[in-house]
Design an enzyme around this catalytic site. Sequence first.
Site, PDB file in Angstrom:
ATOM      1  N   HIS A   1       3.704   6.588  -6.925  1.00 53.38           N
ATOM      2  CA  HIS A   1       2.914   7.676  -7.515  1.00 53.38           C
ATOM      3  C   HIS A   1       3.729   8.972  -7.492  1.00 53.38           C
ATOM      4  O   HIS A   1       3.640   9.800  -8.404  1.00 53.38           O
ATOM      5  CB  HIS A   1       1.603   7.851  -6.734  1.00 53.38           C
ATOM      6  CG  HIS A   1       0.578   8.669  -7.441  1.00 53.38           C
ATOM      7  ND1 HIS A   1      -0.569   9.117  -6.829  1.00 53.38           N
ATOM      8  CD2 HIS A   1       0.506   9.128  -8.712  1.00 53.38           C
ATOM      9  CE1 HIS A   1      -1.295   9.802  -7.685  1.00 53.38           C
ATOM     10  NE2 HIS A   1      -0.664   9.826  -8.846  1.00 53.38           N
TER      11      HIS A   1
ATOM     12  N   HIS B   1       1.736   4.534  -2.873  1.00 57.42           N
ATOM     13  CA  HIS B   1       1.830   5.997  -2.721  1.00 57.42           C
ATOM     14  C   HIS B   1       3.184   6.499  -3.197  1.00 57.42           C
ATOM     15  O   HIS B   1       3.289   7.494  -3.920  1.00 57.42           O
ATOM     16  CB  HIS B   1       1.676   6.380  -1.242  1.00 57.42           C
ATOM     17  CG  HIS B   1       0.279   6.364  -0.725  1.00 57.42           C
ATOM     18  ND1 HIS B   1      -0.758   7.048  -1.329  1.00 57.42           N
ATOM     19  CD2 HIS B   1      -0.270   5.774   0.376  1.00 57.42           C
ATOM     20  CE1 HIS B   1      -1.868   6.863  -0.632  1.00 57.42           C
ATOM     21  NE2 HIS B   1      -1.600   6.094   0.399  1.00 57.42           N
TER      22      HIS B   1
ATOM     23  N   HIS C   1       0.830  -1.211   0.000  1.00 55.24           N
ATOM     24  CA  HIS C   1       0.000   0.000   0.000  1.00 55.24           C
ATOM     25  C   HIS C   1       0.866   1.263   0.000  1.00 55.24           C
ATOM     26  O   HIS C   1       0.690   2.155  -0.838  1.00 55.24           O
ATOM     27  CB  HIS C   1      -0.919  -0.019   1.231  1.00 55.24           C
ATOM     28  CG  HIS C   1      -1.828   1.167   1.331  1.00 55.24           C
ATOM     29  ND1 HIS C   1      -3.151   1.126   0.962  1.00 55.24           N
ATOM     30  CD2 HIS C   1      -1.605   2.438   1.766  1.00 55.24           C
ATOM     31  CE1 HIS C   1      -3.699   2.315   1.163  1.00 55.24           C
ATOM     32  NE2 HIS C   1      -2.778   3.124   1.648  1.00 55.24           N
ATOM     33  N   GLU C   2       1.796   1.328   0.945  1.00 61.57           N
ATOM     34  CA  GLU C   2       2.615   2.542   1.055  1.00 61.57           C
ATOM     35  C   GLU C   2       3.543   2.705  -0.146  1.00 61.57           C
ATOM     36  O   GLU C   2       3.824   3.822  -0.579  1.00 61.57           O
ATOM     37  CB  GLU C   2       3.416   2.527   2.362  1.00 61.57           C
ATOM     38  CG  GLU C   2       2.564   2.501   3.637  1.00 61.57           C
ATOM     39  CD  GLU C   2       1.520   3.615   3.706  1.00 61.57           C
ATOM     40  OE1 GLU C   2       1.707   4.682   3.069  1.00 61.57           O
ATOM     41  OE2 GLU C   2       0.497   3.413   4.398  1.00 61.57           O
TER      42      GLU C   2
END
Length: 655
Positions: free
Chosen positions: A451, A448, A444-445
């Site tokens: 991105h 980020h 998940h991290e």
Amino acid sequence: MFKEFNLENLENSKELVENLLNENREEINELLKIENKTYKNFVLPFQEIGEKTSEFLTPIFHIDSVKNSEITTKVYEECMPVVSKYDTDISQNENIYLALKDIQSKEKSSLTDIQNKVLENEIRDFKLSGCHLDNNKKKRLEEISLRLSELSHKFSLNLLNATNEFEMIIDNFEDVKEIPASDLELAKFEEDGITKYKFTLQAPSYSAYITYGTSREKREELYKGYCTRAPQNGKIIEELLALKNEKSKILGFNSYAQYSLATKMASKEEDVITFLEELGEKAKVRAKEELNEIKELAIKDGIIDFRSSDMSYYSEKLKKAQYDLDEEYYRPYFEQESVLNGFFDFLHQMFNIKFTKVDVPSWDEKVRVYDLSENDKTMARIYIDLEARKDKRGGAWMNNWHSHYKTSDGEIKLPTAYIVGNFPQSTKDTASLLRHSDVVTLFHEMGHALHHLLSKVEEPFVSGISGVAWDTVEFPSQFLEYFSYDKDVLKLFAKHYKTKEVLDDVAIEKIIKAKNFQSSLFTVRQVEFALFDFKLYQKLYKTEDEVQNLLDGIREEFSAMIPPSYNKFQNGFSHIFSGGYAAGYYSYKWAEVLSADAFYMFIDSGNIFNKELGIKYRDTILSQGGSYDMDKLFFDFAQREPSVDSLLKIDGIIS
């Protein structure tokens, strides 16, 4: 190429910050003296000043979260008023606002879409800062901004201190006999020749006992300690709500929720409420059934007065019974180093990016630093800090440091970011063995981080995660998270840290089947958080009791199980009171529609490692940062609108 992490002069930060910000003021004043202002001679250097400021300040504030001490707290509290004053001065400077509007009106047709996006965002944000208001209102907004910063930091600090103050000591082995060996080893200590075990409210320790602790009374003690932390935050919440309400009214909005939506993809309050309530309605019947399954198992142990503190313990037993899934069986297969290396292999296969470990300074010896490259060309750097520490705040997050952009003299600056987690600690004798849920968090991290790090945008204010609408910022993180449940992906790194044996298909299949275990309970919980957050900002709730009544009402409608009255969840809801999610927690579910739909494209292609699709996703979503609205970028990628059914299917709520 990259600026190194260096806070040797931390104690003098206030003076250094003041000097930098005063230099910025002078530079901006010089820009304002330009008679014929253009995008090139005004907007570009103005963005560079902003980026330079962010680069300097980020490590100072970051260190307070990952290496908290009296010094970092003192520095934070000294610098915050200085930075807040500067931010307010700049954001309320009508001359900058008018210059931007003038450039927009003169050059709009000759600028690129991305340059126009920078101007649109900046003009909007200047309006939202009140630059068009009279001096008395500007002054009040400045006071509010400073106080909000102080209160958010105090909220976070109270929570950290309360977490660190609590200890539960157990000297009876019967009470810890079900605790996994690796967790028990970390909890064990000797006192007066007696073996004892210490459990705290820090994530790995709390999770170990609340999930596997044999003693019901001890589980209740730990649970109560956790959900009664920082009672003084109740008063902070009252003041935060009052100030945010006042701020939104000064700026001409009916509520803080309405103000919040001005920078999001969702345009109307009722759209957010309707979306959340529909999700809640679809999930709550099954959520009740899932709760009853847990209660039925507890009844076999003679427990008829089922409590919230029993939930994790009996959920884990039910999971094991239904799927023969024992989280602890998997942990030797998820050793931290092995997970990272396999994860990097996956990312190389998907996005053609390579991670190379580099030996550079950081804030802790456990931090790993990697350079990212494509076809041997270095493109970014990432700092990865995964293990729990007493001086680190709880949770997991990504923090951007530098952005990818092109300077006014043509130089390309490379991006950097931090990933922070609170995974089980390693010692010289004990490896850091992750749970699969930790692996999911890491994916998940990293979503980020990529991105931000894979941006190819040349304007810093819309590069990486900058300028991305808050309710779509979770799209890339949730998208990558889904791959952590795929068999072929897991096989890249699920290897026993001693025998090097790869996790077998049967064991992996259990993880995949168990993915939607209690997914409806999880969904109604997220709906509860999101509705509480959004409704909390739709009107002014003045007292702790009013806040509690709102939460109780939402729980009454959607929660499968009502927690005990002493549970003051709100006092620890740092996402909305000390993070950036106020009136925006719904973003997690809103963005999940995009992420689930994008993931289904890989499933439907018949190849989870579909490199062509992976590169397309990288180039149409990740590399574009905040340069275009996410609905446009999603359409460019999928060639259609997203479907909410993908989310409901992936969560097992509909078939």
